[in-house]
Design an enzyme around this catalytic site. Structure first.
Site, short mmCIF file in Angstrom:
data_model
loop_
_atom_site.label_atom_id
_atom_site.label_comp_id
_atom_site.label_asym_id
_atom_site.label_seq_id
_atom_site.Cartn_x
_atom_site.Cartn_y
_atom_site.Cartn_z
N ARG A 153 7.83 -38.21 -54.23
CA ARG A 153 8.76 -39.40 -53.56
C ARG A 153 8.45 -40.66 -53.85
O ARG A 153 9.32 -41.43 -54.26
CB ARG A 153 8.51 -39.01 -51.93
N HIS A 177 -0.82 -36.17 -44.07
CA HIS A 177 0.78 -35.84 -44.19
C HIS A 177 1.59 -36.36 -43.20
O HIS A 177 2.00 -35.45 -42.51
CB HIS A 177 0.79 -34.32 -44.70
#
Length: 314
Positions: A153, A177
């Site tokens: 990303r 995460h």
């Protein structure tokens, strides 16, 4: 490793189905697609077998509701669990998915104790910890898919900012995460040139990079908000394939994953996203980066968030 390794996918939802498709197209191994819902893995397996026939692949795909079918797996990827919905954080899933992960771990221990295990289920850092503790597998054979996805990303947003090919971009995202992940601009480069140097050249600004970092942190949430009825699955599946391939082919790639730390980065008995080398023995080594005081503070904050989540399941 044998010509066609046995790869079991626990969970046949969007990520599981996408994983099976990618594995079959790359001919990485024969596939067992498991799910608790009767008919779903069998139907998807049949559809996928017909798809790979068009591609001329002889990979075998079996759909099943019986854990016995994962026996002797070389690698297992776990996606089973409740997905995120709009307004939910990854952490909201913790109690339901912990129960699911304990059941999965018991069956992995029983039928495939020698497998290399990749966990994708959220909240990732907790789920991979549960898998390790409940399965009794060695820590070098149990990892979580985190940083590869977060970095993908970050890579995309940086490529768009600098108007370059994504193949020129390498980025680094550490930590849990979740919303406290730590995208590191200093360790991120465009064709080898660090982002801070590119800012000095006037090709971007600190403000723009900070916006990109914030967008990276919320990368999954942005997709959840748009989809409204599910969460990302193409990119998470592609990320896990990168990890799987490094293991099966002994590529010794350095990838950022949720790895079990035993003193590295000052962290003990936790899974946190850090760069690791993956080869045929699993995790070959943890790469310790030299962090600035500010970067270490952000990393430690992310680690604290993981610790608090772990406490809720003990």
């Amino acid at each position: 490793m044998k010509q066609h390794p046995k790869i079991s996918l626990i969970g046949s939802g969007n990520i599981g189905g996408t994983l099976a498709h990618l594995i079959s197209l790359r001919e990485l191994g024969n596939i067992v697609l498991f799910d608790v819902t009767e008919g779903v893995p069998q139907g998807k397996a049949l559809d996928l077998m017909q798809a790979v026939t068009i591609a001329g692949s002889d990979i075998k795909i079996k759909g099943t509701n019986d854990y016995k079918d994962i026996k002797g797996s070389d690698a297992i990827i776990i996606t089973a669990g409740l997905p995120r919905k709009p307004g939910m954080s990854r952490d909201d899933l913790i109690s339901i998915n912990t129960g699911i992960m304990k059941t999965v771990a018991a069956n992995v221990k029983k039928y495939a104790p020698d497998a290399f295990v990749i966990v994708i289920t959220n909240p990732l850092d907790v789920m991979v910890y549960v898998m390790l503790k409940e399965s009794g597998l060695p820590h070098n054979k149990v990892i979580g898919m985190a940083g590869v996805l977060d970095s993908s990303r970050f890579n995309l947003f940086l490529a768009e900012e600098f108007k370059v090919s994504v193949s020129n971009v390498n980025s680094m995202v550490l930590g849990g995460h979740g919303d406290a992940m730590v995208p590191l601009a200093r360790y991120s480069t465009i064709s080898g040139v660090p982002i801070p140097d590119l800012i000095k050249m006037g090709l971007s600004s600190n403000e723009n990079i900070e916006k990109i970092i914030d967008r990276t942190r919320n990368g999954g949430g942005e997709i959840v908000a748009l989809l409204k009825t599910g969460s990302a699955y193409y990119a998470p599946a592609a990320s896990a394939i990168e990890m799987l391939e490094s293991y099966l082919k002994d590529k010794r790639q350095i990838l950022t994953c949720a790895a079990y730390l035993q003193g590295e980065y000052g962290v003990h008995d936790l899974y946190v996203g850090v760069p690791i080398m993956i080869g045929k023995e699993g995790v070959l080594k943890v790469i310790e980066l030299q962090l600035t005081t500010e970067e270490k503070a952000l990393f430690d904050k992310s680690v604290e968030g993981v610790k608090k989540l772990i406490e809720t399941i003990k």
